[in-house]
Design an enzyme around this catalytic site. Structure first.
Site, short mmCIF file in Angstrom:
data_model
loop_
_atom_site.label_atom_id
_atom_site.label_comp_id
_atom_site.label_asym_id
_atom_site.label_seq_id
_atom_site.Cartn_x
_atom_site.Cartn_y
_atom_site.Cartn_z
CG HIS A 1 -2.07 -0.97 1.07
ND1 HIS A 1 -2.64 -1.62 2.12
CD2 HIS A 1 -2.74 -1.37 -0.05
CE1 HIS A 1 -3.62 -2.39 1.67
NE2 HIS A 1 -3.69 -2.26 0.35
NE ARG B 1 -3.99 4.64 2.51
CZ ARG B 1 -5.28 4.78 2.25
NH1 ARG B 1 -5.72 5.85 1.62
NH2 ARG B 1 -6.13 3.85 2.60
CD GLU B 2 -0.81 0.67 4.34
OE1 GLU B 2 -0.14 -0.38 4.45
OE2 GLU B 2 -2.03 0.68 4.11
NE ARG C 1 -6.46 0.14 0.07
CZ ARG C 1 -6.38 -0.56 1.20
NH1 ARG C 1 -5.85 -0.03 2.27
NH2 ARG C 1 -6.83 -1.79 1.27
CG HIS D 1 -0.34 -3.75 5.29
ND1 HIS D 1 -1.17 -3.39 4.28
CD2 HIS D 1 0.20 -4.95 4.92
CE1 HIS D 1 -1.17 -4.31 3.33
NE2 HIS D 1 -0.33 -5.28 3.69
CB SER D 2 1.02 1.83 8.72
OG SER D 2 0.85 2.73 7.64
CE1 TYR D 3 -5.27 4.72 11.72
CE2 TYR D 3 -4.73 5.16 9.43
CZ TYR D 3 -5.62 5.23 10.49
OH TYR D 3 -6.85 5.80 10.30
CE1 TYR E 1 -10.07 -4.34 6.02
CE2 TYR E 1 -10.25 -2.70 7.76
CZ TYR E 1 -9.59 -3.20 6.65
OH TYR E 1 -8.47 -2.59 6.18
CD GLU F 1 -2.85 -2.86 9.16
OE1 GLU F 1 -2.18 -1.86 8.83
OE2 GLU F 1 -3.72 -3.38 8.43
O1 0X9 Z 1 -7.21 -3.75 4.35
C1 0X9 Z 1 -6.05 -4.18 4.25
O2 0X9 Z 1 -5.58 -4.57 3.19
C2 0X9 Z 1 -5.16 -4.19 5.50
N1 0X9 Z 1 -5.34 -2.97 6.26
S1 0X9 Z 1 -4.76 -1.55 5.66
O3 0X9 Z 1 -5.25 -0.46 6.48
N2 0X9 Z 1 -3.18 -1.52 5.79
O4 0X9 Z 1 -5.13 -1.43 4.30
C3 0X9 Z 1 -5.53 -5.35 6.39
C4 0X9 Z 1 -5.35 -6.69 5.75
C5 0X9 Z 1 -5.56 -7.81 6.73
N3 0X9 Z 1 -5.60 -9.08 6.06
C6 0X9 Z 1 -6.73 -9.60 5.51
N4 0X9 Z 1 -7.89 -9.11 5.77
N5 0X9 Z 1 -6.59 -10.64 4.74
ZN ZN Z 2 -2.10 -1.55 4.07
#
Ligand code: 0X9
Ligand code: ZN
Length: 414
Positions: free
Chosen positions: A159, A161-162, A217, A290-292, A343, A366
């Site tokens: 991603h 922006r991270e 992103r 990743h963040s955050y 989520y 994260e």
């Molecule tokens: O949404 C995402 O891709 C991740 N969070 S972020 O804020 N960095 O974009 C979380 C991914 C966690 N892994 C799965 N849900 N498979």
């Molecule tokens: Zn991310």
């Protein structure tokens, strides 16, 4: 004062001079260096009518017709040379962790570092991005058990922006180099495994966050033909072809979680998959920064069901988080399954690594802060140190995990 012998000759000269065929050129020098340079040039060829009172202020230079072009062309050439020199300087910018680094600096440093330490570092050319940038990884280690050596995989920057994910990955590379290259800092635990690190999986998106939009992103895939909205970019962390693809993702090109035209459609996705698959038999722990959020997210991400080996995944993640919290007691990391605790999101690297690459331990970390993608550069080293401590726990576990595919695979795929 006007009537003094000082000012008079100048006035007289001006009175009798005719200015037919002269042109006034207005320039805005940005600093003292430029003001001085322009004075030198103007006094040699033309005449300074008005000197700027402050950098950025107007400077008027009057040139005779035949000198105007010469003045302009020397000026343009010097601007070009300066631009070239600056861009060369940028390219050669030295790697450091006092600030976030651009793609070019990171790649030049990775290549140099591999060249200087051929005994324990290998540069891996993973592939190319949509815009043609090289995606690189490093293998760091002595493979003490030959083909049986266990390995830890780390990636960052999927991603754009991270930024902290990228700096943390390069910081871990730096710590590994220190560990492997000197007797004083050697560490048998860290050196018992091999390390695969790809610090910047989405280089186009990352550069775009520096040049255009800080909070971009996705990658920089051009809009599909006929896309009326003309929206760029695929969320690479929704593009991996595995169980749950499409969950928590979108078919709309403008969405931040647009999954792409098909599973694995993006070259950045393919580059990561191909490289991980090549070393999957050895990689025992998969980590993607990743963040955050300050959390360690375990499998699964696409469902709120927990995997059968959740306890095992949780325990190692908690060990990693505890190691970080020992370095920085003010920090609190949460550990939980991605789908259950955050989520649902399918088509992400973590589920792909466990299901398709059959890697026993798979985590999305994260990184701090709890509140923003924009992290003060002063935090790069402290956060790097925290995660470096956690990596030692990963090495211990990886070294003690049998080779081959995850024993749970059949249950996972069923
Ligand atoms: O949404 C995402 O891709 C991740 N969070 S972020 O804020 N960095 O974009 C979380 C991914 C966690 N892994 C799965 N849900 N498979
Ligand atoms: Zn991310």
């Amino acid at each position: 004062m006007l009537g003094t012998s000082y000012a008079l000759p100048v006035q007289e000269r001006d009175l009798y001079k005719t200015y037919d065929g002269y042109r006034v050129i207005r320039i805005f020098p940005r600093n003292q260096e430029e003001i001085q340079y322009l004075h030198g040039l103007a006094e040699r060829l033309c005449e300074v009518m008005k000197s700027p009172l402050y950098p950025g202020g107007p400077m008027d230079v009057m040139c005779s017709t035949n000198k105007t072009n010469e003045f302009k062309s020397i000026l343009n050439k010097s601007i070009e040379t300066k631009k070239r020199r600056n861009s060369r300087k940028e390219k050669k910018a030295k790697m450091n962790w006092d600030d976030y680094q651009r793609y070019e600096t990171i790649v030049i440093w990775m290549k140099k570092t591999a060249k200087e330490n051929p005994s324990f570092i290998k540069l891996i050319k993973m592939g190319r991005s949509v815009e043609g940038r090289g995606i690189f990884g490093l293998k760091i280690g002595n493979s003490p058990l030959g083909t049986e050596t266990r390995a830890v995989w780390i990636d960052g920057g999927i991603h754009a922006r991270e930024w902290i994910a990228i700096s943390t990955s390069t910081y871990i590379i730096k710590k590994l180099i220190d560990t492997f290259s000197s007797e004083q800092t050697s560490d048998p635990v860290i050196q018992s495994v091999d390390w695969y690190i790809a610090p910047l999986l989405n280089p186009d998106g990352y550069e775009y966050t520096h040049t255009n939009k800080r909070l971009w992103r996705k990658n920089r895939r051009e809009p599909p033909v006929g896309d009326k909205k003309n929206c760029y970019g695929v969320d690479l962390n929704r593009n991996f072809g595995t169980t749950g693809f499409g969950i928590g993702a979108s078919t709309r090109t403008c969405s931040e979680v647009y999954w792409g035209t098909a599973e694995n459609s993006e070259p950045e996705t393919k580059a990561a998959e191909k490289t991980i698959l090549k070393y999957k038999n050895n990689i025992r722990v998969y980590i993607t920064f990743h963040s955050y959020g300050q959390s360690w997210l375990t499998s699964w991400g696409y469902t709120s069901d927990l995997p059968e080996d959740y306890d095992k995944l949780y325990t190692l993640a908690r060990r990693g988080a505890d190691a970080s919290e020992l370095v920085n007691p003010k920090r609190e990391y949460i550990v939980g399954a991605g789908g259950a605790a955050l989520y649902l999101a399918g088509g992400a690297t973590d589920d792909w690594a466990k299901i398709e690459a059959e890697i026993p331990y798979s985590y999305t970390v994260e990184l701090p802060t709890k509140k923003s993608f924009v992290v003060d550069p002063a935090e790069i080293i402290p956060i790097g140190e925290e995660l470096w401590a956690a990596m030692r726990e990963m090495a211990i576990e990886a070294a003690n995990t049998p080779l081959g595919k995850d024993k749970r695979l059949k249950e996972v795929k069923a």
